[in-house]
Design a protein around this motif. Structure first.
Motif, PDB file in Angstrom:
ATOM      1  N   ILE A 101     -20.199   1.276 -34.924  1.00 55.05           N
ATOM      2  CA  ILE A 101     -21.639   1.345 -35.207  1.00 55.05           C
ATOM      3  C   ILE A 101     -22.445   1.421 -33.913  1.00 55.05           C
ATOM      4  O   ILE A 101     -22.175   0.706 -32.954  1.00 55.05           O
ATOM      5  CB  ILE A 101     -22.123   0.102 -36.003  1.00 55.05           C
ATOM      6  CG1 ILE A 101     -21.281  -0.088 -37.268  1.00 55.05           C
ATOM      7  CG2 ILE A 101     -23.595   0.242 -36.399  1.00 55.05           C
ATOM      8  CD1 ILE A 101     -20.559  -1.376 -37.359  1.00 55.05           C
ATOM      9  N   GLY A 102     -23.416   2.314 -33.896  1.00 49.95           N
ATOM     10  CA  GLY A 102     -24.391   2.381 -32.802  1.00 49.95           C
ATOM     11  C   GLY A 102     -25.776   2.226 -33.414  1.00 49.95           C
ATOM     12  O   GLY A 102     -26.037   2.741 -34.497  1.00 49.95           O
ATOM     13  N   GLU A 155     -30.065   2.437 -33.212  1.00 53.49           N
ATOM     14  CA  GLU A 155     -31.299   2.887 -32.586  1.00 53.49           C
ATOM     15  C   GLU A 155     -32.380   1.943 -33.092  1.00 53.49           C
ATOM     16  O   GLU A 155     -32.575   1.823 -34.302  1.00 53.49           O
ATOM     17  CB  GLU A 155     -31.615   4.323 -33.008  1.00 53.49           C
ATOM     18  CG  GLU A 155     -30.588   5.330 -32.474  1.00 53.49           C
ATOM     19  CD  GLU A 155     -30.713   6.693 -33.151  1.00 53.49           C
ATOM     20  OE1 GLU A 155     -31.630   7.437 -32.793  1.00 53.49           O
ATOM     21  OE2 GLU A 155     -29.906   6.985 -34.046  1.00 53.49           O
ATOM     22  N   SER A 188     -28.249   2.148 -28.487  1.00 54.72           N
ATOM     23  CA  SER A 188     -26.998   1.559 -27.988  1.00 54.72           C
ATOM     24  C   SER A 188     -25.884   2.596 -27.989  1.00 54.72           C
ATOM     25  O   SER A 188     -25.982   3.638 -28.643  1.00 54.72           O
ATOM     26  CB  SER A 188     -26.572   0.379 -28.861  1.00 54.72           C
ATOM     27  OG  SER A 188     -25.849   0.848 -29.990  1.00 54.72           O
ATOM     28  N   VAL A 209     -23.169   4.987 -38.389  1.00 54.86           N
ATOM     29  CA  VAL A 209     -21.945   4.320 -38.824  1.00 54.86           C
ATOM     30  C   VAL A 209     -20.822   5.334 -38.993  1.00 54.86           C
ATOM     31  O   VAL A 209     -21.025   6.410 -39.561  1.00 54.86           O
ATOM     32  CB  VAL A 209     -22.173   3.611 -40.191  1.00 54.86           C
ATOM     33  CG1 VAL A 209     -20.914   2.884 -40.640  1.00 54.86           C
ATOM     34  CG2 VAL A 209     -23.353   2.653 -40.121  1.00 54.86           C
ATOM     35  N   SER A 210     -19.653   5.002 -38.463  1.00 54.20           N
ATOM     36  CA  SER A 210     -18.460   5.782 -38.786  1.00 54.20           C
ATOM     37  C   SER A 210     -17.285   4.818 -38.913  1.00 54.20           C
ATOM     38  O   SER A 210     -17.400   3.655 -38.546  1.00 54.20           O
ATOM     39  CB  SER A 210     -18.169   6.818 -37.684  1.00 54.20           C
ATOM     40  OG  SER A 210     -17.879   6.173 -36.459  1.00 54.20           O
ATOM     41  N   GLY A 263     -14.961   8.712 -35.443  1.00 56.50           N
ATOM     42  CA  GLY A 263     -14.998   9.411 -36.725  1.00 56.50           C
ATOM     43  C   GLY A 263     -16.356  10.078 -36.929  1.00 56.50           C
ATOM     44  O   GLY A 263     -17.268   9.906 -36.131  1.00 56.50           O
ATOM     45  N   ARG A 316     -19.942  10.458 -38.237  1.00 60.30           N
ATOM     46  CA  ARG A 316     -20.896   9.380 -38.532  1.00 60.30           C
ATOM     47  C   ARG A 316     -21.981   9.823 -39.496  1.00 60.30           C
ATOM     48  O   ARG A 316     -22.317  11.001 -39.602  1.00 60.30           O
ATOM     49  CB  ARG A 316     -21.545   8.914 -37.250  1.00 60.30           C
ATOM     50  CG  ARG A 316     -22.541   9.932 -36.746  1.00 60.30           C
ATOM     51  CD  ARG A 316     -23.294   9.453 -35.556  1.00 60.30           C
ATOM     52  NE  ARG A 316     -23.564  10.586 -34.681  1.00 60.30           N
ATOM     53  CZ  ARG A 316     -24.779  10.833 -34.175  1.00 60.30           C
ATOM     54  NH1 ARG A 316     -25.781  10.051 -34.443  1.00 60.30           N
ATOM     55  NH2 ARG A 316     -24.951  11.875 -33.404  1.00 60.30           N
ATOM     56  N   GLU A 375     -26.103   8.577 -40.457  1.00 59.31           N
ATOM     57  CA  GLU A 375     -27.193   7.819 -39.859  1.00 59.31           C
ATOM     58  C   GLU A 375     -28.086   7.288 -40.970  1.00 59.31           C
ATOM     59  O   GLU A 375     -28.610   8.074 -41.758  1.00 59.31           O
ATOM     60  CB  GLU A 375     -27.978   8.741 -38.918  1.00 59.31           C
ATOM     61  CG  GLU A 375     -29.187   8.067 -38.318  1.00 59.31           C
ATOM     62  CD  GLU A 375     -29.798   8.860 -37.157  1.00 59.31           C
ATOM     63  OE1 GLU A 375     -29.165   9.847 -36.718  1.00 59.31           O
ATOM     64  OE2 GLU A 375     -30.884   8.477 -36.706  1.00 59.31           O
TER      65      GLU A 375
HETATM   66  P1  ADP Z   1     -29.121  11.412 -32.349  1.00 59.54           P
HETATM   67  O1  ADP Z   1     -30.109  11.362 -31.237  1.00 59.54           O
HETATM   68  O2  ADP Z   1     -28.887  12.742 -32.887  1.00 59.54           O
HETATM   69  O3  ADP Z   1     -29.429  10.441 -33.434  1.00 59.54           O
HETATM   70  P2  ADP Z   1     -27.062  10.417 -30.513  1.00 59.54           P
HETATM   71  O4  ADP Z   1     -25.844  11.159 -30.173  1.00 59.54           O
HETATM   72  O5  ADP Z   1     -28.074  10.228 -29.450  1.00 59.54           O
HETATM   73  O6  ADP Z   1     -27.672  11.041 -31.808  1.00 59.54           O
HETATM   74  O7  ADP Z   1     -26.592   9.020 -31.014  1.00 59.54           O
HETATM   75  C1  ADP Z   1     -27.434   8.165 -31.634  1.00 59.54           C
HETATM   76  C2  ADP Z   1     -26.709   6.900 -31.958  1.00 59.54           C
HETATM   77  O8  ADP Z   1     -25.512   7.146 -32.671  1.00 59.54           O
HETATM   78  C3  ADP Z   1     -26.296   6.097 -30.747  1.00 59.54           C
HETATM   79  O9  ADP Z   1     -26.670   4.751 -30.973  1.00 59.54           O
HETATM   80  C4  ADP Z   1     -24.798   6.231 -30.705  1.00 59.54           C
HETATM   81  O10 ADP Z   1     -24.211   5.049 -30.215  1.00 59.54           O
HETATM   82  C5  ADP Z   1     -24.437   6.406 -32.166  1.00 59.54           C
HETATM   83  N1  ADP Z   1     -23.204   7.175 -32.403  1.00 59.54           N
HETATM   84  C6  ADP Z   1     -22.848   8.350 -31.890  1.00 59.54           C
HETATM   85  N2  ADP Z   1     -21.666   8.748 -32.388  1.00 59.54           N
HETATM   86  C7  ADP Z   1     -21.267   7.778 -33.267  1.00 59.54           C
HETATM   87  C8  ADP Z   1     -20.119   7.611 -34.116  1.00 59.54           C
HETATM   88  N3  ADP Z   1     -19.164   8.522 -34.193  1.00 59.54           N
HETATM   89  N4  ADP Z   1     -20.079   6.496 -34.859  1.00 59.54           N
HETATM   90  C9  ADP Z   1     -21.039   5.577 -34.827  1.00 59.54           C
HETATM   91  N5  ADP Z   1     -22.121   5.691 -34.056  1.00 59.54           N
HETATM   92  C10 ADP Z   1     -22.248   6.771 -33.286  1.00 59.54           C
END
Ligand code: ADP
Ligand code: MG
Ligand code: ZN
Length: 487
Positions: A8-9, A11, A156, A198-199, A209, A211, A213
């Motif tokens: 999980i990341g 925003e 993050s 989330v993935s 994996g 993800r 959003e």
């Molecule tokens: P966007 O700006 O298109 O939303 P980003 O690549 O900047 O995408 O990533 C946004 C968020 O997604 C970040 O917090 C990152 O940590 C998270 N993230 C990126 N890839 C994954 C993944 N495969 N699984 C979970 N979280 C991810």
């Protein structure tokens, strides 16, 4: 244990609670109180020919947060236009930062059952909020009071692996923003909002994996429920041999489900380009150092100091430092009576006192109990003037009425009886009035001691000092036993 590991990341969008908006002079108003569209001007409603101006205070607040997150702050960052159309966005674009954000490469330490864990911060940038739409009965209303409110987006790395870690991260970030006094953390006012990426992946794999959003998670509850739901849903898809589709999801709080909003937009869809009406944001090192030296002591440092200086366990230290006001209250109590044990104070504060706050819904800064009065209460218990259970009764009365502990002790006659001669007299009286129990004792029924103890406590309504009663009782019973029989 499931076959999959969650990744999980987050925003996080946090409003910066400055007096005025990001690019105009309109005051920032409380969304739950103000009449709609009462704090708007040509700039924040996107009238042609108007020019934005950067709010210096918002920049300062953003730097505070970036420093607290150990980020590298860019000497020059650039505002960009993120183009899209929506009725809550009157200009047809949002001013944000894209290629050159304010700050990058930070970290936030969170507590997990396995110990501390660093979640890396990818970037932190400034942008402006949109207006707010309210949909009702076939039409929609728009309020631009929120349009142009400064927002800090904190992104993050995908470093969290469970719902608990997500919760710990969000909680810690909220605590940090409150310490820095840039955001009050009142989630119900919509000033802190989450998007969770989330993935899931097979355990042991280090590839990411696909993800999804989840948008508009506006409380800790929807954040944790939304993430848990997605982990579950994606794991089931993989179990069934299906693929997760990369998409943007909404969260339905009532049904407790995510739903598909749109397939994920690509960055190029926004046609980002540098905002031509704003110069690059140039920050000199002296200015950044000034802000750095003005930062308050932050939760991690405070927690460490509390474990060292006051010998608190790391857990209690983290509980007492989560809120700056609680930590301050604790230290004011210690300062009031320095001879008191900080551990004893911490137990009373995090136990009885927190329970009273919790039940009343009050924050510690609203309480009627002054730290000095609280210290005196703890002292009354520590020096055996009152029993622990009386202490609890008195604290609760102090909480209700704001009265002094000494006054309550006097009014309610709660002072503990510890004077040995007084206790001896009480015990003699009990022994004399219960001859048959005394002879049972002399016949070898040792356990009757507890019964005598209970009688003394009852006679004094719990005010006799239990330790003193036990030892006096033992002494008197021994005297009776050792006395040569007179018959
Ligand atoms: P966007 O700006 O298109 O939303 P980003 O690549 O900047 O995408 O990533 C946004 C968020 O997604 C970040 O917090 C990152 O940590 C998270 N993230 C990126 N890839 C994954 C993944 N495969 N699984 C979970 N979280 C991810
Ligand atoms: Mg995103
Ligand atoms: Zn305005």
């Amino acid at each position: 244990m499931s076959n999959y590991q969650a990744v999980i990341g987050l925003e996080v969008h946090a409003a910066l609670q400055t007096r005025s908006k990001m690019f105009c002079g309109c005051p920032i108003v409380d969304a739950t109180l103000a009449e709609p569209n009462t704090s708007v001007c040509e700039i924040c409603t996107g009238m042609p020919g108007t020019l934005p101006m950067i709010n210096a205070r918002a920049v300062e607040y953003a730097i505070r947060v970036a420093l607290a997150l150990h980020c590298t702050i860019a000497e020059a960052s650039v505002f960009a236009r993120k183009n899209y159309f929506y009725p809550d966005l009157p200009k047809g674009f949002q001013i944000s930062q894209y290629e050159l954000p304010l700050a990058q490469h930070g970290s936030l330490a969170i507590n997990t059952p396995q110990g501390q864990k660093e979640v890396r911060i990818r970037r932190t940038h400034l942008e402006e909020d949109t207006g707010k739409l309210t949909h009702s009965g076939g039409h929609s209303l728009v309020d631009y009071n929120r349009s142009g409110v400064p927002l800090l987006e904190i992104v993050s790395e995908p470093d969290m692996n469970s719902v608990d870690e997500v919760k710990a991260y969000a909680t810690k970030l909220r605590s940090l923003l409150r310490y820095l006094k840039v955001n009050s953390g009142d989630m119900e006012k919509g000033i802190m909002r989450f998007e969770a990426n989330v993935s899931v992946r097979p355990r042991g794999s280090d590839l990411l994996g696909t993800r999804t959003e989840i948008k508009n998670l506006n409380s800790f509850r929807s954040l944790t429920h939304g993430v848990a739901y997605e982990i579950e849903r994606q794991s089931r898809l993989l179990d069934e041999g299906k693929a997760v589709k990369q998409e943007t999801l909404g969260w339905d709080d009532v049904r407790g489900e995510t739903y598909s909003q749109r397939s994920k937009e690509e960055e190029c869809d926004y046609r980002y380009f540098p905002e031509p009406d704003l110069p690059p944001l140039i920050l000199d090192q002296t200015y950044i150092s000034q802000i750095k030296s003005s930062l308050p002591e932050l939760p991690d440092a405070k927690q460490l100091r509390f474990t060292h200086d006051y010998r608190l366990s790391p857990y209690i230290a983290s509980v007492l430092t989560a809120e700056r006001e609680v930590a301050d209250y604790f230290e004011s109590t210690i300062a009031a009576i320095p001879s008191l044990s900080p551990v004893t104070i911490s137990n009373w504060l995090s136990g009885e006192f927190f329970a009273l706050l919790h039940h009343s819904g009050q924050a510690i800064e609203e309480t009627r109990i002054e730290p000095t009065a609280f210290a005196r209460l703890v002292a009354l218990v520590s020096n055996d003037t009152i029993s622990t259970s009386s202490g609890k009764v008195i604290l609760s009365e102090m909480f209700e009425t704001g009265k002094n502990p000494e006054k309550i002790v006097a009014d309610r006659e709660l002072a503990q009886i510890s004077e040995p001669s007084e206790i001896d007299r009480l015990i003699s009286h009990i022994l004399e009035s219960n001859p048959s129990q005394v002879s049972q004792y002399l016949d070898g029924k040792i356990t009757i001691q507890d019964w005598f103890f209970g009688q003394v406590m009852r006679a004094t309504q719990g005010r006799a000092n239990p330790t003193a009663v036990r030892s006096c009782l033992e002494k008197q019973l021994k005297e009776i036993k050792d006395k040569p029989s007179s018959e």
